[in-house]
Design a protein around this motif. Structure first.
Motif, PDB file in Angstrom:
ATOM      1  N   HIS A 200       0.830  -1.212   0.000  1.00 54.50           N
ATOM      2  CA  HIS A 200       0.000   0.000   0.000  1.00 54.50           C
ATOM      3  C   HIS A 200       0.863   1.261   0.000  1.00 54.50           C
ATOM      4  O   HIS A 200       0.735   2.124  -0.885  1.00 54.50           O
ATOM      5  CB  HIS A 200      -0.922  -0.015   1.218  1.00 54.50           C
ATOM      6  CG  HIS A 200      -1.678   1.252   1.432  1.00 54.50           C
ATOM      7  ND1 HIS A 200      -2.754   1.625   0.658  1.00 54.50           N
ATOM      8  CD2 HIS A 200      -1.511   2.257   2.348  1.00 54.50           C
ATOM      9  CE1 HIS A 200      -3.223   2.791   1.066  1.00 54.50           C
ATOM     10  NE2 HIS A 200      -2.493   3.196   2.093  1.00 54.50           N
ATOM     11  N   PHE A 201       1.764   1.371   0.968  1.00 55.55           N
ATOM     12  CA  PHE A 201       2.557   2.592   1.106  1.00 55.55           C
ATOM     13  C   PHE A 201       3.710   2.670   0.108  1.00 55.55           C
ATOM     14  O   PHE A 201       4.118   3.771  -0.293  1.00 55.55           O
ATOM     15  CB  PHE A 201       3.077   2.735   2.537  1.00 55.55           C
ATOM     16  CG  PHE A 201       2.024   3.177   3.504  1.00 55.55           C
ATOM     17  CD1 PHE A 201       1.472   4.447   3.421  1.00 55.55           C
ATOM     18  CD2 PHE A 201       1.557   2.312   4.493  1.00 55.55           C
ATOM     19  CE1 PHE A 201       0.488   4.856   4.299  1.00 55.55           C
ATOM     20  CE2 PHE A 201       0.572   2.713   5.375  1.00 55.55           C
ATOM     21  CZ  PHE A 201       0.034   3.993   5.277  1.00 55.55           C
ATOM     22  N   TYR A 202       4.249   1.534  -0.312  1.00 54.88           N
ATOM     23  CA  TYR A 202       5.302   1.572  -1.330  1.00 54.88           C
ATOM     24  C   TYR A 202       4.739   2.028  -2.673  1.00 54.88           C
ATOM     25  O   TYR A 202       5.404   2.749  -3.422  1.00 54.88           O
ATOM     26  CB  TYR A 202       5.957   0.203  -1.476  1.00 54.88           C
ATOM     27  CG  TYR A 202       6.961  -0.127  -0.390  1.00 54.88           C
ATOM     28  CD1 TYR A 202       7.515   0.870   0.413  1.00 54.88           C
ATOM     29  CD2 TYR A 202       7.382  -1.439  -0.170  1.00 54.88           C
ATOM     30  CE1 TYR A 202       8.432   0.574   1.404  1.00 54.88           C
ATOM     31  CE2 TYR A 202       8.309  -1.743   0.813  1.00 54.88           C
ATOM     32  CZ  TYR A 202       8.825  -0.738   1.597  1.00 54.88           C
ATOM     33  OH  TYR A 202       9.745  -1.038   2.565  1.00 54.88           O
ATOM     34  N   ILE A 206       5.905   5.460  -4.712  1.00 59.94           N
ATOM     35  CA  ILE A 206       6.268   5.601  -6.124  1.00 59.94           C
ATOM     36  C   ILE A 206       5.501   6.762  -6.752  1.00 59.94           C
ATOM     37  O   ILE A 206       6.059   7.579  -7.493  1.00 59.94           O
ATOM     38  CB  ILE A 206       5.981   4.291  -6.889  1.00 59.94           C
ATOM     39  CG1 ILE A 206       6.932   3.187  -6.424  1.00 59.94           C
ATOM     40  CG2 ILE A 206       6.129   4.511  -8.398  1.00 59.94           C
ATOM     41  CD1 ILE A 206       6.643   1.828  -7.056  1.00 59.94           C
ATOM     42  N   LEU A 207       4.220   6.853  -6.428  1.00 58.76           N
ATOM     43  CA  LEU A 207       3.390   7.922  -6.987  1.00 58.76           C
ATOM     44  C   LEU A 207       3.845   9.296  -6.500  1.00 58.76           C
ATOM     45  O   LEU A 207       3.748  10.291  -7.237  1.00 58.76           O
ATOM     46  CB  LEU A 207       1.924   7.704  -6.603  1.00 58.76           C
ATOM     47  CG  LEU A 207       1.231   6.479  -7.214  1.00 58.76           C
ATOM     48  CD1 LEU A 207      -0.149   6.287  -6.619  1.00 58.76           C
ATOM     49  CD2 LEU A 207       1.141   6.632  -8.723  1.00 58.76           C
ATOM     50  N   LYS A 208       4.321   9.386  -5.255  1.00 66.38           N
ATOM     51  CA  LYS A 208       4.703  10.662  -4.655  1.00 66.38           C
ATOM     52  C   LYS A 208       6.227  10.795  -4.512  1.00 66.38           C
ATOM     53  O   LYS A 208       6.709  11.552  -3.668  1.00 66.38           O
ATOM     54  CB  LYS A 208       4.050  10.806  -3.279  1.00 66.38           C
ATOM     55  CG  LYS A 208       2.526  10.763  -3.311  1.00 66.38           C
ATOM     56  CD  LYS A 208       1.944  11.924  -4.093  1.00 66.38           C
ATOM     57  CE  LYS A 208       0.431  11.891  -4.096  1.00 66.38           C
ATOM     58  NZ  LYS A 208      -0.164  13.025  -4.872  1.00 66.38           N
ATOM     59  N   GLU A 209       6.972  10.103  -5.360  1.00 66.16           N
ATOM     60  CA  GLU A 209       8.429  10.096  -5.230  1.00 66.16           C
ATOM     61  C   GLU A 209       9.019  11.506  -5.276  1.00 66.16           C
ATOM     62  O   GLU A 209       9.914  11.854  -4.496  1.00 66.16           O
ATOM     63  CB  GLU A 209       9.051   9.244  -6.336  1.00 66.16           C
ATOM     64  CG  GLU A 209      10.575   9.207  -6.278  1.00 66.16           C
ATOM     65  CD  GLU A 209      11.180   8.523  -7.487  1.00 66.16           C
ATOM     66  OE1 GLU A 209      12.421   8.510  -7.583  1.00 66.16           O
ATOM     67  OE2 GLU A 209      10.421   8.019  -8.344  1.00 66.16           O
ATOM     68  N   VAL A 223      15.574   6.236  -2.315  1.00 65.38           N
ATOM     69  CA  VAL A 223      16.908   5.752  -1.949  1.00 65.38           C
ATOM     70  C   VAL A 223      17.332   4.546  -2.773  1.00 65.38           C
ATOM     71  O   VAL A 223      18.472   4.482  -3.262  1.00 65.38           O
ATOM     72  CB  VAL A 223      16.958   5.392  -0.447  1.00 65.38           C
ATOM     73  CG1 VAL A 223      18.317   4.829  -0.062  1.00 65.38           C
ATOM     74  CG2 VAL A 223      16.630   6.620   0.398  1.00 65.38           C
ATOM     75  N   LYS A 224      16.430   3.582  -2.941  1.00 67.32           N
ATOM     76  CA  LYS A 224      16.781   2.329  -3.617  1.00 67.32           C
ATOM     77  C   LYS A 224      16.321   2.261  -5.067  1.00 67.32           C
ATOM     78  O   LYS A 224      16.730   1.359  -5.806  1.00 67.32           O
ATOM     79  CB  LYS A 224      16.167   1.149  -2.852  1.00 67.32           C
ATOM     80  CG  LYS A 224      16.642   1.018  -1.410  1.00 67.32           C
ATOM     81  CD  LYS A 224      18.078   0.534  -1.346  1.00 67.32           C
ATOM     82  CE  LYS A 224      18.493   0.270   0.097  1.00 67.32           C
ATOM     83  NZ  LYS A 224      19.869  -0.272   0.189  1.00 67.32           N
ATOM     84  N   GLY A 225      15.451   3.190  -5.457  1.00 61.56           N
ATOM     85  CA  GLY A 225      14.962   3.188  -6.824  1.00 61.56           C
ATOM     86  C   GLY A 225      13.610   2.500  -6.965  1.00 61.56           C
ATOM     87  O   GLY A 225      13.193   1.719  -6.108  1.00 61.56           O
ATOM     88  N   VAL A 226      12.944   2.771  -8.073  1.00 66.50           N
ATOM     89  CA  VAL A 226      11.603   2.246  -8.314  1.00 66.50           C
ATOM     90  C   VAL A 226      11.632   0.733  -8.536  1.00 66.50           C
ATOM     91  O   VAL A 226      10.742   0.009  -8.081  1.00 66.50           O
ATOM     92  CB  VAL A 226      10.949   2.953  -9.517  1.00 66.50           C
ATOM     93  CG1 VAL A 226       9.627   2.288  -9.893  1.00 66.50           C
ATOM     94  CG2 VAL A 226      10.708   4.434  -9.200  1.00 66.50           C
ATOM     95  N   ALA A 227      12.662   0.218  -9.214  1.00 67.48           N
ATOM     96  CA  ALA A 227      12.737  -1.216  -9.494  1.00 67.48           C
ATOM     97  C   ALA A 227      12.776  -2.028  -8.198  1.00 67.48           C
ATOM     98  O   ALA A 227      12.067  -3.034  -8.061  1.00 67.48           O
ATOM     99  CB  ALA A 227      13.955  -1.520 -10.353  1.00 67.48           C
ATOM    100  N   GLN A 281       4.192   4.521 -13.077  1.00 65.83           N
ATOM    101  CA  GLN A 281       3.179   5.321 -12.402  1.00 65.83           C
ATOM    102  C   GLN A 281       1.790   4.698 -12.554  1.00 65.83           C
ATOM    103  O   GLN A 281       1.020   4.636 -11.591  1.00 65.83           O
ATOM    104  CB  GLN A 281       3.173   6.751 -12.967  1.00 65.83           C
ATOM    105  CG  GLN A 281       4.396   7.586 -12.605  1.00 65.83           C
ATOM    106  CD  GLN A 281       4.376   8.016 -11.148  1.00 65.83           C
ATOM    107  OE1 GLN A 281       3.386   8.543 -10.659  1.00 65.83           O
ATOM    108  NE2 GLN A 281       5.483   7.784 -10.450  1.00 65.83           N
ATOM    109  N   THR A 282       1.488   4.234 -13.743  1.00 69.21           N
ATOM    110  CA  THR A 282       0.188   3.597 -13.981  1.00 69.21           C
ATOM    111  C   THR A 282       0.045   2.345 -13.132  1.00 69.21           C
ATOM    112  O   THR A 282      -0.998   2.104 -12.505  1.00 69.21           O
ATOM    113  CB  THR A 282       0.026   3.237 -15.469  1.00 69.21           C
ATOM    114  OG1 THR A 282       0.127   4.440 -16.255  1.00 69.21           O
ATOM    115  CG2 THR A 282      -1.317   2.581 -15.723  1.00 69.21           C
TER     116      THR A 282
END
Length: 310
Positions: A200-202, A206-209, A223-227, A281-282
């Motif tokens: 949920h929060f991860y 991503i949406l609010k990076e 810090v660690k990236g989206v992947a 994002q989608t």
């Protein structure tokens, strides 16, 4: 970010505090300090724990006392969170207009409001439920305010781990308010809420990076990236299915809940894997929205299950 200094060089103020009298606070401002959306979601979890433990001997007065006491403690924690985060809230789009950083409510007022709400909630829980329920609520408050907001939120990408601990306590509070004990079912209720918070929060992170990066909050995608964040989301989504089914295995729920949990968990897993390729994002938005759907549907299954089977 450098903080402006008042005419007295010994007193330091944060952004927005220098204009604290520029606008008058409304009752809505004070209400929003308590983060009613977060409180409402947590109270549903409290009710779920209470219902599973006490539906056979339903006590409305006890339920209302538990909900009120927990609501006050959670509200207190959220208000203190507003006080602490008044330096970074102006840096993020979704928080910059909060009453404290915007100067409509004085920081000291928010701090004392939070403390008073917390104390009132603890008194209600200890007086009308039992000391164990009050203890769990107090632990949740301390973890959220100090371990999460003051410390890990600003220092480590594993802040979600700490925040999820306090967020997983509400169903346990409802359970122990009835039983007076911590047992395996209480542990499973905690586990379900704990694991759910990561995807949920991860997904939200991503949406609010950009917001978190601008405010210097070290959320995992910053810090660690989206992947890496997507990988963590998938792992915790996989964990969610067996965690939710444990209620059935312990005999706390029947086949109605089992089938509901199985379907919901499977759909979430499929969604997690389908979104691995494509626009981040989608995919994150779909995962976040489904997380908002998953939890209340699972809780409805917990509620309906004993009603159907008696």
């Amino acid at each position: 970010m450098e903080r402006p200094v008042t005419q007295d060089s010994s007193s330091v103020i944060l952004p927005g505090e220098e204009s604290v009298t520029a606008a008058k606070a409304t009752w809505r401002d004070y209400w929003e300090l308590t983060k009613p959306g977060i409180n409402r979601a947590n109270l549903i979890a409290v009710f779920t724990g209470y219902w599973l433990a006490g539906y056979a001997s339903f006590d409305l007065v006890l339920l209302l006392a538990v909900l009120l006491g927990t609501a006050l403690v959670i509200a207190g924690g959220c208000v203190v969170n507003n006080f602490i985060d008044r330096d970074i809230d102006p840096l993020m789009e979704r928080t910059r207009n909060r009453a404290v950083p915007a100067g409509r409510i004085k920081p000291q007022t928010a701090l004392w409001m939070g403390i008073v709400l917390f104390i009132l909630g603890m008194v209600v829980l200890a007086g009308f439920a039992n000391p164990l329920a009050a203890l769990l609520a107090g632990i949740g408050f301390l973890v959220y305010v100090f371990a999460y907001t003051v410390w890990t939120k600003r220092t480590t990408p594993w802040n979600t781990l700490v925040g999820s601990f306090s967020g997983a306590l509400p169903p346990m509070i409802g359970w122990v308010a009835v039983t007076g004990t911590l047992d395996a079912v209480a542990g499973v209720l905690f586990m379900i809420m704990f694991v759910w918070q990561f995807p949920h929060f991860y997904a939200l992170a991503i949406l609010k990076e950009r917001d978190y990066r601008a405010a210097g909050v070290p959320m995992l995608p910053v810090v660690k990236g989206v992947a890496e964040t997507k990988l963590q989301i998938m792992l915790f989504t996989l964990m969610m299915l067996p965690a939710s089914l444990l209620l059935y295995l312990l005999g706390a729920a029947s086949w109605i809940y089992f089938i509901s949990a199985l379907i919901l968990g499977s759909v979430w897993i499929i969604l997690a894997f389908k979104g691995w390729s494509g626009n981040d994002q989608t995919w994150a938005r779909k995962m976040f929205l489904f997380s908002l759907l998953y939890l209340p549907l699972l809780q409805i299954a917990m509620f309906v299950d004993p009603l159907v089977l008696g």
